[in-house]
Design an enzyme around this catalytic site. Structure first.
Site, short mmCIF file in Angstrom:
data_model
loop_
_atom_site.label_atom_id
_atom_site.label_comp_id
_atom_site.label_asym_id
_atom_site.label_seq_id
_atom_site.Cartn_x
_atom_site.Cartn_y
_atom_site.Cartn_z
N HIS A 30 0.83 -1.21 0.00
CA HIS A 30 0.00 0.00 0.00
C HIS A 30 0.86 1.26 0.00
O HIS A 30 2.02 1.22 0.41
CB HIS A 30 -0.95 0.00 1.21
CG HIS A 30 -0.25 -0.06 2.53
ND1 HIS A 30 0.24 -1.24 3.06
CD2 HIS A 30 0.06 0.90 3.43
CE1 HIS A 30 0.81 -1.00 4.23
NE2 HIS A 30 0.73 0.30 4.47
N CYS A 64 4.66 10.25 9.48
CA CYS A 64 4.46 9.16 8.54
C CYS A 64 2.99 8.76 8.57
O CYS A 64 2.36 8.78 9.62
CB CYS A 64 5.37 7.98 8.85
SG CYS A 64 5.58 7.64 10.58
N HIS A 66 -0.61 7.27 5.80
CA HIS A 66 -1.15 6.68 4.58
C HIS A 66 -2.07 7.71 3.91
O HIS A 66 -2.91 8.31 4.59
CB HIS A 66 -1.97 5.44 4.91
CG HIS A 66 -1.19 4.42 5.66
ND1 HIS A 66 -1.21 4.34 7.03
CD2 HIS A 66 -0.35 3.46 5.23
CE1 HIS A 66 -0.41 3.36 7.42
NE2 HIS A 66 0.13 2.82 6.35
N GLU A 84 -0.62 15.89 13.11
CA GLU A 84 0.25 15.28 14.11
C GLU A 84 1.07 16.29 14.90
O GLU A 84 1.26 16.14 16.11
CB GLU A 84 1.20 14.26 13.45
CG GLU A 84 0.50 13.04 12.91
CD GLU A 84 1.46 11.98 12.39
OE1 GLU A 84 2.64 11.98 12.78
OE2 GLU A 84 1.01 11.14 11.58
N GLU A 112 5.00 -1.16 2.38
CA GLU A 112 4.69 0.19 1.93
C GLU A 112 5.52 0.62 0.73
O GLU A 112 6.71 0.30 0.62
CB GLU A 112 4.92 1.19 3.06
CG GLU A 112 3.97 0.97 4.22
CD GLU A 112 3.99 2.08 5.23
OE1 GLU A 112 2.94 2.29 5.85
OE2 GLU A 112 5.03 2.73 5.41
#
Length: 176
Positions: A30, A64, A66, A84, A112
């Site tokens: 992904h 980090c 997605h 974040e 990833e």
């Protein structure tokens, strides 16, 4: 589509929106995004919140995540820096793409294809506002010291940060 749905490639190679937890339990390939913030030879680390579903309490790069379905990587990177660390308005530079596969504990695997970004910042004017649901601590570290720390105590760092430092440091930090 909920935040928990991310793109993932099935065995047939076709990308589909899937539940994030399922993607990690099945170790499906992904897309991901990683951001490094630098101040000369220093980089910002974040300690992941203890409530994260994998790799809790471990040190990672600045951000980090997605991308959401159909979300551009650069937009995703900027969104997660805001969510974040409370940061906006940074000039992100593309640092290419890497792929890795790593066991992240709890029966989960990250496989990833990561779009890498970096931004040079001035810590004196950087208004960090970490989200405690995501980040429990931050610190600046010299890259040489980071290499020593990862070698001495790899269990303190996320699998992906260990891989980035061991295999992709020159790509992430040109001139390193």
């Amino acid at each position: 589509m909920t935040e928990q749905m991310i793109p993932a490639w099935g065995q047939d190679g076709i990308a589909r929106p899937m539940e994030k937890l399922e993607v990690h339990r099945e170790g499906l390939r992904h897309p991901a995004v990683s951001v490094f913030l630098t101040d000369g030879s220093r980089t910002l680390l974040q300690r992941r919140a203890d409530t994260k579903y994998h790799s809790p309490g471990l040190w990672a790069n600045a951000c980090c995540t997605h991308p959401r379905w159909n979300e551009h990587n650069a937009i995703c990177a900027a969104r997660r820096l805001r969510e974040e660390l409370g940061l906006t308005g940074l000039t992100l530079r593309k640092r290419g793409r890497v792929e890795y596969r790593a066991d992240v504990g709890g029966g989960m695997t990250e496989h990833e294809v990561v779009a890498l970004f970096s931004a040079e910042v001035d810590p004196a004017t950087l208004a960090l506002r970490p989200n405690p649901a995501e980040v429990s601590d931050t610190r600046w570290v010299e890259r040489a010291e980071l290499r020593r720390e990862v070698a001495a105590a790899p269990e303190r760092f996320t699998a992906w940060l260990r891989i980035y430092i061991a295999e992709h440091e020159a790509q992430i930090f040109p001139g390193a």
